[in-house]
Design an enzyme around this catalytic site. Structure first.
Site, PDB file in Angstrom:
ATOM      1  N   GLY A   1       0.807  -1.153  -0.012  1.00 18.82           N
ATOM      2  CA  GLY A   1       0.035  -0.096  -0.001  1.00 18.82           C
ATOM      3  C   GLY A   1       0.846   1.316  -0.161  1.00 18.82           C
TER       4      GLY A   1
ATOM      5  N   THR B   1       0.810   6.167  -2.058  1.00 15.99           N
ATOM      6  CA  THR B   1       0.538   5.851  -3.215  1.00 15.99           C
ATOM      7  C   THR B   1      -0.538   4.631  -3.877  1.00 15.99           C
ATOM      8  OG1 THR B   1       2.827   6.393  -3.733  1.00 15.99           O
ATOM      9  CG2 THR B   1       1.983   5.563  -5.628  1.00 15.99           C
TER      10      THR B   1
ATOM     11  N   GLU C   1      -3.538   3.943   3.998  1.00 17.37           N
ATOM     12  CA  GLU C   1      -4.078   5.229   4.393  1.00 17.37           C
ATOM     13  C   GLU C   1      -5.100   5.722   3.839  1.00 17.37           C
ATOM     14  OE1 GLU C   1      -0.028   7.450   3.913  1.00 17.37           O
ATOM     15  OE2 GLU C   1       0.714   5.425   4.546  1.00 17.37           O
ATOM     16  N   TYR C   2      -6.221   5.912   4.562  1.00 16.50           N
ATOM     17  CA  TYR C   2      -6.427   5.582   5.977  1.00 16.50           C
ATOM     18  C   TYR C   2      -7.942   4.884   6.051  1.00 16.50           C
ATOM     19  CZ  TYR C   2      -2.834   8.694   6.760  1.00 16.50           C
ATOM     20  OH  TYR C   2      -1.771   9.479   6.809  1.00 16.50           O
TER      21      TYR C   2
END
Ligand code: NAG
Ligand code: NAG
Ligand code: NAG
Ligand code: NAG
Ligand code: NAG
Ligand code: NAG
Length: 428
Positions: free
Chosen positions: A128, A131, A170-171
C-alpha cells in the site's frame, strides 16, 4: 519429529499470547519486550535518483527492513510487485543472470542475502503506502477480494523470502472499513499460520503502519486488529506540512507550551490514545520518525504563517528534503533543537526559511521517550535519507537503546520450500 516440535512450540506461544490476564479482563497480556525493534523502511525507487541500493541498507543496525511498496489490483484484489525491474531483475555485483532455472535477482535477492549475513534481520513486505492505498479501497469492501488479497500476499511473501507483511493503508475512514480491515488482517494471519503449519515454518510477522491524526486513528478497531498483529508502526510524522497555514513541527513528541500553534499534533497524546483507549500494549508500538524535513518559506518561524515551500527540495520534491541534505543548501540556517518539545528545525532568519526535521539531539530525546514509555522500538521513513556516523538518526537511536546488543534479536527465516524461484528455494 522436527515439525511437531516446532508446531507445538508455535501453538504454546500462540496460546500464551491469547491468554486473558489474571484479573479476568478481556485485554491481552503484554508480552515482555525481547529487546528494542529498529524498523527501517526502504523504497524500491531508492535505487534510482538516490542511488541507494539494498546493499547500502544499515543492516547491522536494524531488526527489520520494511520493503516498500507492493501494489494491489482493484478488480482482483491481487497483491503484486510495483517495480519488477527493481525488485526481481536488476543485477547486483555477484549476480549471474544466465544461471539455469527460474531465479530471482534485483532487490529481493539482496534482501535474502542480507538475511543470511545478519541472522537477526527480518524483512517485511509493505503493501500500500500513500501511493497505492486508493487501490485497497474496493478490495476492502469485498469478502472475496480480501481473501484474494491475503492469498496472493502470502504467495508473494513466501516466493520472495520475506519474514512478514506490513499493511500500510492510509486511511481507514469509518467503522465499516474498520471491520473490513480487521477481517483482512484475520485472513492474512490465518493464511500465514496455515502456510506455517503446512511447511513446518515458524510464525510469520504481521504489522500495521498506523496513523498519527486523531481523526484517523479514532476510526480504527484497535483491539480487533491487535489480536492479529505482531506490532504497530506508528507514523509519527507529517504533523504539519505545505497543506497547512501555520509553520510548525512535523514530528514533535510533546506540545509546545510556549507556542502551541507550532504543534497542532503531538506523539504523546496519540500514544496515550493507542494504549489507554485502544488497549494496545506499549511494547507492541514502534515510534516512527522521519528521515526527512518539511520546508516553510516566508515564515517568522514555528507557529507563524508561511507562504509556500520555496526552493525545490531533494530530487525535485516540493518542500521535502532528505535529512542527509539538511540544513538546506543555499541558506544560512541556524539549527535549533527543543528538547522539551521533542522537535527541531533549521531557520534562516534573513530569508525567512524554516525546515522541520529531527536532529541527533532530538533522536536521542525520542529514543529516551520510547524507553520511558515502554514502547517496542523505533521505525524510520526511510533508510536512504539518513546521514552516517555521529549524525545518523538511526545510529543515535540505537546508541540510546544501549547499542546493537539492546536490540530484539530473534532469528529470521531462510527456508522457503514453496518459492517459485529456484535460487531462493535453494538458499542462494
Ligand atoms: C488486474 O487484473 C485484471 C485481471 O487479471 C487484469 O486484466 C488487469 O490488467 C490488472 N490490473 C493491473 C493494474 O494490473
Ligand atoms: C553463469 O552461469 C552460466 C550457466 O550456468 C555459466 O555457463 C557461466 O560460466 C556463469 N558465469 C559466471 C561468470 O560464473
Ligand atoms: C543448463 O541448461 C542447459 C540447457 O537446458 C543444459 O545443457 C546445462 O547442462 C544446464 N547446466 C547446468 C549447470 O545445470
Ligand atoms: C550484516 O551485514 C553487513 C553487510 O550489510 C555485514 O558487513 C555484517 O558483517 C553483517 N553482520 C553480521 C552480524 O552478520
Ligand atoms: C497533545 O496535544 C493535545 C491536543 O491535540 C493536547 O490536548 C495535549 O495536551 C497535548 N499533550 C501534550 C503532552 O503536549
Ligand atoms: C508569496 O510568495 C510569492 C512568491 O513565491 C510572492 O509572489 C508573494 O507576494 C508572497 N506572498 C506574500 C503574502 O508574502
Amino acid at each position: 519429529m522436527h515439525c511437531t516440535s516446532i508446531l507445538s512450540l508455535f501453538l504454546s506461544v500462540g496460546f500464551a499470547i491469547a491468554s486473558p490476564t489474571a484479573s479476568g479482563s478481556p485485554s491481552y497480556t503484554c508480552a515482555k519486550s525481547a529487546g528494542m525493534r529498529a524498523v527501517g523502511y526502504f523504497g524500491n525507487w531508492d535505487i534510482y535518483a538516490r542511488n541507494f541500493k539494498v546493499t547500502d541498507i544499515q543492516a547491522t543496525q536494524l531488526t527489520h527492513v520494511a520493503y516498500s511498496f507492493m501494489n494491489i489490483n482493484t478488480t482482483t484484489g491481487e497483491v503484486f510487485l510495483s517495480d519488477e525491474w527493481a525488485d526481481l531483475q536488476i543485477s547486483y555485483p555477484g549476480d549471474n543472470t544466465s544461471e539455469n532455472g527460474t531465479n530471482v535477482y534485483g532487490g529481493i535477492k539482496q534482501l535474502y542475502l542480507l538475511k543470511k549475513a545478519n541472522r537477526s534481520l527480518k524483512t517485511l513486505m509493505v503493501i500500500g503506502g500513500a501511493t497505492y492505498s486508493p487501490n485497497i479501497i474496493p478490495v476492502l469492501a469485498s469478502d472475496s477480494l480480501r481473501a484474494n488479497f491475503a492469498k496472493t500476499a502470502i504467495s508473494l511473501m513466501t516466493d520472495l523470502g520475506f519474514d512478514g507483511i506490513d499493511v500500510d493503508y492510509e486511511y481507514v475512514t469509518d467503522s465499516t472499513q474498520a471491520a473490513q480491515m480487521v477481517d483482512l488482517l484475520k485472513k492474512l494471519r490465518e493464511g500465514m499460520d496455515a502456510y506455517s503449519i503446512r511447511t513446518c515454518s515458524p510464525s510469520f510477522l504481521l504489522s500495521y503502519a498506523s496513523p498519527a491524526g486523531p481523526d484517523k486513528y479514532k476510526q480504527l478497531d484497535f483491539k480487533g486488529m491487535d489480536q492479529y498483529l505482531d506490532f504497530w508502526n506508528y507514523m509519527g510524522f507529517d504533523y504539519v506540512g505545505s497543506w497547512d497555514k501555520i509553520a510548525g513541527h512535523q514530528a514533535n513528541v510533546f506540545q509546545d507550551l510556549q507556542i502551541p500553534a507550532a504543534t497542532p499534533f503531538n506523539t504523546t497524546s496519540a500514544m496515550a490514545y493507542y494504549t489507554l483507549v485502544g488497549g494496545i500494549c506499549p511494547s507492541k508500538i514502534n515510534l516512527g520518525s522521519p528521515l526527512y524535513g518539511r520546508a516553510f518559506a516566508g515564515t517568522g518561524g514555528p507557529g507563524k504563517p508561511f507562504n509556500g515551500t520555496g526552493t525545490t527540495g531533494s530530487f525535485g520534491l516540493a518542500g521535502v528534503w532528505d535529512y542527509k541534505a539538511l540544513p538546506a543548501p543555499g541558506y544560512n540556517s541556524k539549527v535549533i533543537s527543543l528538547d522539551k518539545v521533542g522537535a527541531s528545525y533549521s531557520y534562516d532568519s534573513a530569508k525567512k526559511y524554516m525546515v522541520s526535521y529531527d536532529t541527533p539531539e532530538i533522536a536521542k530525546v525520542k529514543a529516551q521517550f520510547v524507553k520511558g514509555m515502554g514502547l517496542g522500538g523505533s521505525s524510520w521513513w526511510e533508510v536512504s535519507m539518513d546521514k552516517s556516523g555521529v549524525d545518523s538518526l538511526i545510529g543515535t537511536t540505537i546508541k540510546t537503546f544501549g547499542g546493537v546488543k539492546g536490540l530484539e534479536n530473534s532469528l529470521n527465516y531462510l527456508s522457503y520450500p514453496e518459492s517459485k524461484y529456484d535460487n531462493l528455494r535453494n538458499g542462494m
